[in-house]
Design an enzyme around this catalytic site. Structure first.
Site, PDB file in Angstrom:
ATOM      1  N   LYS A   1       9.507   6.620 -12.822  1.00 34.44           N
ATOM      2  CA  LYS A   1      10.422   7.059 -13.781  1.00 34.44           C
ATOM      3  C   LYS A   1       9.801   7.947 -14.651  1.00 34.44           C
ATOM      4  O   LYS A   1       8.894   7.356 -15.480  1.00 34.44           O
ATOM      5  CB  LYS A   1      11.220   5.980 -14.225  1.00 34.44           C
ATOM      6  CG  LYS A   1      12.138   6.306 -15.604  1.00 34.44           C
ATOM      7  CD  LYS A   1      12.801   5.189 -15.978  1.00 34.44           C
ATOM      8  CE  LYS A   1      13.599   5.532 -17.292  1.00 34.44           C
ATOM      9  NZ  LYS A   1      12.856   5.616 -18.509  1.00 34.44           N
ATOM     10  N   ASP A   2       9.892   9.143 -14.928  1.00 31.93           N
ATOM     11  CA  ASP A   2       9.357   9.831 -15.969  1.00 31.93           C
ATOM     12  C   ASP A   2      10.245  10.704 -16.783  1.00 31.93           C
ATOM     13  O   ASP A   2      11.330  10.630 -16.723  1.00 31.93           O
ATOM     14  CB  ASP A   2       8.057  10.783 -15.308  1.00 31.93           C
ATOM     15  CG  ASP A   2       8.676  12.128 -14.738  1.00 31.93           C
ATOM     16  OD1 ASP A   2       9.916  12.322 -14.666  1.00 31.93           O
ATOM     17  OD2 ASP A   2       7.782  12.971 -14.568  1.00 31.93           O
ATOM     18  N   MET A   3       9.776  11.558 -17.632  1.00 29.94           N
ATOM     19  CA  MET A   3      10.586  12.519 -18.237  1.00 29.94           C
ATOM     20  C   MET A   3      10.263  13.994 -18.224  1.00 29.94           C
ATOM     21  O   MET A   3      10.918  14.775 -19.039  1.00 29.94           O
ATOM     22  CB  MET A   3      10.412  12.071 -19.769  1.00 29.94           C
ATOM     23  CG  MET A   3      10.868  10.503 -20.224  1.00 29.94           C
ATOM     24  SD  MET A   3      10.251  10.138 -21.941  1.00 29.94           S
ATOM     25  CE  MET A   3      11.663  11.203 -22.771  1.00 29.94           C
ATOM     26  N   GLU A   4       9.625  14.294 -17.014  1.00 31.35           N
ATOM     27  CA  GLU A   4       9.428  15.843 -17.042  1.00 31.35           C
ATOM     28  C   GLU A   4       9.334  16.313 -15.665  1.00 31.35           C
ATOM     29  O   GLU A   4       9.571  17.552 -15.430  1.00 31.35           O
ATOM     30  CB  GLU A   4       7.829  16.135 -17.455  1.00 31.35           C
ATOM     31  CG  GLU A   4       7.676  16.023 -18.919  1.00 31.35           C
ATOM     32  CD  GLU A   4       7.533  14.556 -19.505  1.00 31.35           C
ATOM     33  OE1 GLU A   4       7.105  13.959 -18.796  1.00 31.35           O
ATOM     34  OE2 GLU A   4       7.662  14.695 -20.718  1.00 31.35           O
TER      35      GLU A   4
ATOM     36  N   THR B   1       1.921  10.213 -17.309  1.00 30.56           N
ATOM     37  CA  THR B   1       2.582   8.850 -16.999  1.00 30.56           C
ATOM     38  C   THR B   1       3.920   8.630 -16.495  1.00 30.56           C
ATOM     39  O   THR B   1       4.673   9.401 -16.768  1.00 30.56           O
ATOM     40  CB  THR B   1       2.007   8.059 -18.300  1.00 30.56           C
ATOM     41  OG1 THR B   1       2.965   8.373 -19.326  1.00 30.56           O
ATOM     42  CG2 THR B   1       0.683   7.905 -18.621  1.00 30.56           C
TER      43      THR B   1
ATOM     44  N   ASP C   1       3.976   1.258 -17.735  1.00 31.55           N
ATOM     45  CA  ASP C   1       4.865   0.306 -17.703  1.00 31.55           C
ATOM     46  C   ASP C   1       5.786   0.030 -16.638  1.00 31.55           C
ATOM     47  O   ASP C   1       5.906   0.661 -15.882  1.00 31.55           O
ATOM     48  CB  ASP C   1       5.859   0.492 -19.022  1.00 31.55           C
ATOM     49  CG  ASP C   1       6.440   1.910 -18.739  1.00 31.55           C
ATOM     50  OD1 ASP C   1       5.667   2.952 -19.314  1.00 31.55           O
ATOM     51  OD2 ASP C   1       7.748   1.968 -18.422  1.00 31.55           O
TER      52      ASP C   1
ATOM     53  N   GLU D   1      -2.672  12.411 -22.487  1.00 26.33           N
ATOM     54  CA  GLU D   1      -2.669  12.305 -21.036  1.00 26.33           C
ATOM     55  C   GLU D   1      -3.574  13.549 -20.600  1.00 26.33           C
ATOM     56  O   GLU D   1      -4.252  13.404 -19.436  1.00 26.33           O
ATOM     57  CB  GLU D   1      -1.329  12.610 -20.481  1.00 26.33           C
ATOM     58  CG  GLU D   1      -0.393  11.501 -20.743  1.00 26.33           C
ATOM     59  CD  GLU D   1       1.062  12.055 -20.306  1.00 26.33           C
ATOM     60  OE1 GLU D   1       1.901  11.137 -20.230  1.00 26.33           O
ATOM     61  OE2 GLU D   1       1.527  13.050 -20.438  1.00 26.33           O
TER      62      GLU D   1
HETATM   63  N1  ADE Z   1       6.392   7.559 -19.279  1.00 29.76           N
HETATM   64  C1  ADE Z   1       5.896   6.215 -19.258  1.00 29.76           C
HETATM   65  N2  ADE Z   1       6.569   5.328 -19.175  1.00 29.76           N
HETATM   66  C2  ADE Z   1       7.824   5.863 -18.749  1.00 29.76           C
HETATM   67  C3  ADE Z   1       9.059   5.562 -18.591  1.00 29.76           C
HETATM   68  N3  ADE Z   1       9.285   3.870 -18.591  1.00 29.76           N
HETATM   69  N4  ADE Z   1      10.165   6.180 -18.660  1.00 29.76           N
HETATM   70  C4  ADE Z   1       9.943   7.441 -18.740  1.00 29.76           C
HETATM   71  N5  ADE Z   1       8.833   8.151 -18.876  1.00 29.76           N
HETATM   72  C5  ADE Z   1       7.789   7.265 -18.881  1.00 29.76           C
END
Ligand code: ADE
Length: 252
Positions: A181-184, A97, A207, A21
């Site tokens: 929706k992400d993870m950070e 992302t 996605d 990224e």
């Molecule tokens: N980063 C990219 N796609 C993701 C998803 N579906 N959920 C969490 N983080 C993401």
């Protein structure tokens, strides 16, 4: 850290979860060689300039046990704190992302600036006080005007520890009208709030969470093309800031 909201921004720190990224913008801006942020952590920083603007570029780095990028909220928190305390930027930007939502106009490659409150969708503690703390609700800068200027959209971002989503989380996304929706982002937002550091999250869709295709398959297929779009938007944001903008100019 007390942000000078009406002075031109001198230094921006960019924080990425994944090397893939972050690499394109580092190459585009010809940033310097990677250095370790801390001798016992895999996080790496690269320094450089865009005109008058100092850029500090940071990735969480590769996990020494598993050989993959250190994604997720735990590494995000740790790196954000260390980056902010070590480099003292005027502004922190989490770029990366996300999963989007077809039902709310999402499409692959679309980029969003976080707006409203940053949420956590998987911190469930049904006890008063802890429930609210778990959901995050970290106020972001009012990014509407900035997004308009840059020609990108805004939306609510929610973070959690998984790429996949459980049924109760899908209900949460609908209830809160989540766009990304992400993870950070929210984990970094907590650190930024605690330190009084202005923070932006810029997220591009790899996605679609509410699409039958498994997220991980679309994510892997679209990662490079979505990151290219993200990089264009990030460069536009940095060029806008470089023209002498203050935090006040970015918000509202
Ligand atoms: N980063 C990219 N796609 C993701 C998803 N579906 N959920 C969490 N983080 C993401």
């Amino acid at each position: 850290m007390n942000a000078q909201v009406d002075r031109p921004i001198g230094c921006v720190a960019l924080l990425f979860a994944m090397e893939e990224e972050g690499r394109p913008i580092a190459e585009r801006l010809s940033l310097g060689e990677a250095e370790q942020l801390h001798e016992q952590l895999p996080a790496r920083i690269r320094r450089g300039r865009l005109g008058s603007l100092e850029i500090i570029h940071c990735v969480n780095g590769v996990d020494p046990i598993h050989g993959v990028d250190r994604i997720g909220t735990e590494s995000a928190t740790l790196t954000a704190w260390l980056l902010a305390e070590t480099c003292r930027p005027d502004l922190l930007v989490n770029a990366g992302t996300c999963g989007g939502f077809e039902s709310r106009g999402g499409s692959i490659g679309r980029t969003y600036l976080a707006s409203g409150d940053l949420l956590f969708h998987d911190h469930k503690v049904p006890i008063p006080g802890f429930r609210e703390q778990g959901e995050g609700r970290i106020a972001t800068l009012d990014t509407g005007k900035l997004a308009n200027t840059l020609g990108i959209r805004t939306g609510v971002v929610s973070s959690g520890a998984s790429l996949t989503a459980r049924p109760d989380e899908l209900e949460f996304f609908d209830r809160e009208a989540v766009i990304a929706k992400d993870m950070e982002a929210t984990a970094i937002g907590v650190v930024a709030r605690d330190l009084g550091l202005p923070f932006l999250a810029l997220k591009a869709v790899t996605d679609l969470v509410d699409h039958p295709e498994p997220s991980h398959e679309a994510f892997l297929r679209n990662l490079a093309s979505t990151t290219a779009r993200l990089t264009d938007h990030l460069e536009a944001l940095l060029r806008f800031i470089e023209e002498g903008r203050s935090i006040q100019d970015l918000a509202g």
